[in-house]
Enzyme design. Structure first.
Site, PDB file in Angstrom:
ATOM      1  N   HIS A 142     -13.243  -0.421  -1.489  1.00  0.00           N
ATOM      2  CA  HIS A 142     -13.771  -1.776  -1.299  1.00  0.00           C
ATOM      3  C   HIS A 142     -12.710  -2.863  -1.424  1.00  0.00           C
ATOM      4  O   HIS A 142     -12.899  -3.971  -0.910  1.00  0.00           O
ATOM      5  CB  HIS A 142     -14.902  -2.050  -2.303  1.00  0.00           C
ATOM      6  CG  HIS A 142     -16.124  -1.227  -2.075  1.00  0.00           C
ATOM      7  ND1 HIS A 142     -16.828  -1.241  -0.883  1.00  0.00           N
ATOM      8  CD2 HIS A 142     -16.762  -0.339  -2.881  1.00  0.00           C
ATOM      9  CE1 HIS A 142     -17.853  -0.418  -0.968  1.00  0.00           C
ATOM     10  NE2 HIS A 142     -17.837   0.148  -2.163  1.00  0.00           N
ATOM     11  N   ASN A 182      -3.805  -9.962   7.221  1.00  0.00           N
ATOM     12  CA  ASN A 182      -3.976 -11.157   6.401  1.00  0.00           C
ATOM     13  C   ASN A 182      -4.410 -10.697   5.017  1.00  0.00           C
ATOM     14  O   ASN A 182      -5.354  -9.911   4.893  1.00  0.00           O
ATOM     15  CB  ASN A 182      -5.041 -12.095   6.972  1.00  0.00           C
ATOM     16  CG  ASN A 182      -4.658 -12.642   8.338  1.00  0.00           C
ATOM     17  OD1 ASN A 182      -3.485 -12.803   8.640  1.00  0.00           O
ATOM     18  ND2 ASN A 182      -5.649 -12.928   9.158  1.00  0.00           N
ATOM     19  N   HIS A 193     -11.967  -5.854   1.518  1.00  0.00           N
ATOM     20  CA  HIS A 193     -11.672  -4.485   1.940  1.00  0.00           C
ATOM     21  C   HIS A 193     -10.257  -4.403   2.524  1.00  0.00           C
ATOM     22  O   HIS A 193      -9.851  -5.275   3.290  1.00  0.00           O
ATOM     23  CB  HIS A 193     -12.694  -4.049   2.997  1.00  0.00           C
ATOM     24  CG  HIS A 193     -12.696  -2.586   3.261  1.00  0.00           C
ATOM     25  ND1 HIS A 193     -13.720  -1.755   2.856  1.00  0.00           N
ATOM     26  CD2 HIS A 193     -11.797  -1.786   3.871  1.00  0.00           C
ATOM     27  CE1 HIS A 193     -13.454  -0.514   3.224  1.00  0.00           C
ATOM     28  NE2 HIS A 193     -12.283  -0.511   3.836  1.00  0.00           N
ATOM     29  N   HIS A 195      -7.710  -3.958   4.998  1.00  0.00           N
ATOM     30  CA  HIS A 195      -7.784  -3.834   6.451  1.00  0.00           C
ATOM     31  C   HIS A 195      -6.809  -4.794   7.107  1.00  0.00           C
ATOM     32  O   HIS A 195      -6.295  -5.724   6.489  1.00  0.00           O
ATOM     33  CB  HIS A 195      -9.201  -4.136   6.953  1.00  0.00           C
ATOM     34  CG  HIS A 195      -9.562  -5.595   6.922  1.00  0.00           C
ATOM     35  ND1 HIS A 195      -9.792  -6.292   5.739  1.00  0.00           N
ATOM     36  CD2 HIS A 195      -9.715  -6.508   7.914  1.00  0.00           C
ATOM     37  CE1 HIS A 195     -10.079  -7.557   6.021  1.00  0.00           C
ATOM     38  NE2 HIS A 195     -10.035  -7.717   7.328  1.00  0.00           N
ATOM     39  N   GLN A 197      -5.786  -6.184  11.486  1.00  0.00           N
ATOM     40  CA  GLN A 197      -6.363  -6.372  12.812  1.00  0.00           C
ATOM     41  C   GLN A 197      -5.298  -6.133  13.883  1.00  0.00           C
ATOM     42  O   GLN A 197      -4.104  -6.136  13.596  1.00  0.00           O
ATOM     43  CB  GLN A 197      -6.940  -7.776  12.963  1.00  0.00           C
ATOM     44  CG  GLN A 197      -8.034  -8.106  11.953  1.00  0.00           C
ATOM     45  CD  GLN A 197      -8.539  -9.526  12.111  1.00  0.00           C
ATOM     46  OE1 GLN A 197      -9.177  -9.872  13.099  1.00  0.00           O
ATOM     47  NE2 GLN A 197      -8.257 -10.372  11.129  1.00  0.00           N
TER      48      GLN A 197
END
Length: 370
Positions: A142, A182, A193, A195, A197
């Site tokens: 998470h 970011n 979370h 991650h 892009q």
């Protein structure tokens, strides 16, 4: 996915997951229409007006994490347990429509007709924001970031970046592919979370157009000369057989590090397995050193600058630009009049000072072996 979006799994080499993946059994909702770009005649820049982005998740609790594997109480985006997962953004700035493939009917009305079309003058010019935006989930956990991953997991993410760069570069109408992360609410992140892009643009971005103009002005060997210049300075943070990290001579941000391969490669897809193997622990150590500067995690933007798909492939070199507005433990740099309005930057911290602090912080981080 239930609504037709692509979902790709990348498994660690030592994965404990089985080969089967669950079906996305959610009710399918219609995807938003592809956004429209408007051309600013003062700069020549294209601005995508993507109203669907207003609906994206904003700081949800962990039990409603939209990037976690689905549970009976959390109908998230990913139906199965995973190591690394990549999927098309639900509310993209570019896509889902693509430009017409040669000889085919357009899939996006009024799609750009190439770079010359995008560069043409005129007021009130619009084009469809064709392309693709993807989310790269580094882990099912998470919270965290790229820097909190294991060496093995970091290597899997790098493989995903390279594979998606190649795949997105092959899509009709895509002119540049941009992987990025970011990190932190100060940057505007709305999901804890871990991650990043990937954007596949229908044009060459303004920053890269400026870079190509600089290469024309300075010479085709610009990146080789920059690397040699920085390696001879006191601003090197980390160096390996294939990569060097340094604070650039004219750093804009209080914390800014560039990471560059030693040989010319246009993008991550062109790197060798050996270069990717070294990048994983070196990049992890750099990010953990950045976090060692203060008692709390540092917000940043990690931007992988890659050569355009059809232009500058022999001269524009892949490189990372890691930037943070954090200028002290409790202070951030905000872009005010001179930087935001005029693009005239004023540095708060001498790059040599920043490099010395970063070098000490990275030196406190052990070699990443796991």
């Amino acid at each position: 996915m239930a609504d037709g979006r692509a979902l790709i799994y990348y498994d660690d080499p030592d994965t404990t997951l089985g080969p089967d993946r669950a079906v996305d059994a959610r009710e399918a909702f219609a995807r938003p229409e592809t956004a429209t770009m408007r051309r600013d005649p003062l700069t020549g820049d294209w601005v995508s007006i993507a109203a669907a982005r207003q609906n994206r998740a904003f700081l949800p609790p962990a039990e409603l994490d939209p990037l976690a594997p689905q549970t009976p109480t959390n109908p998230s985006e990913i139906p199965s347990r995973y190591d690394v997962a990549v999927f098309e953004n639900k509310s993209p700035s570019f896509g889902p429509a693509l430009a017409a493939a040669q000889g085919d009917a357009p899939s996006g009305a009024d799609a750009p007709q190439g770079l010359d079309d995008l560069d043409a003058p005129g007021l009130g010019r619009t084009r469809t924001s064709v392309g693709r935006c993807e989310v790269v989930c580094f882990s099912p956990e998470h919270s965290g970031s790229f820097g909190t991953q294991s060496r093995t997991r970091a290597r899997t993410v790098i493989e995903a970046w390279a594979d998606r760069t190649a795949a997105l570069s092959a899509l009709p109408g895509v002119e540049q592919v941009f992987p990025f992360e970011n990190r932190g609410e100060a940057i505007g992140v709305t999901l804890a979370h871990p991650h990043g892009q990937i954007y596949a643009y229908p044009y060459i971005t303004p920053r890269t157009m400026s870079l190509l103009a600089s290469i024309d002005r300075e010479g085709p060997d610009l990146f080789a000369r920059i690397l040699e210049f920085e390696q001879g300075s006191g601003r090197v943070i980390l160096t390996g057989q294939h990569w060097t990290a340094f604070v650039p001579f004219a750093a804009r941000w209080p914390l800014e590090v560039h990471l560059m391969p030693h040989r010319h490669v246009p993008d991550l897809a062109a790197t060798t397995p050996e270069e990717r193997d070294e990048l994983a622990p070196l990049y992890l150590r750099l990010l953990r050193g950045v976090d060692a500067l203060y008692d709390s995690p540092t917000p940043y933007i990690a931007a992988w600058h890659q050569a355009p798909v059809h232009r500058g492939r022999d001269t524009a070199r892949l490189h990372l630009q890691l930037t943070s507005p954090r200028r002290a433990a409790d202070k951030l740099k905000f872009l005010a009049g001179s930087e935001a309005a005029m693009g005239a930057w004023i540095g708060d911290i001498p790059p040599e000072t920043s490099a010395a602090r970063l070098r000490d912080a990275v030196a406190s981080i052990p070699e990443v072996t796991e």
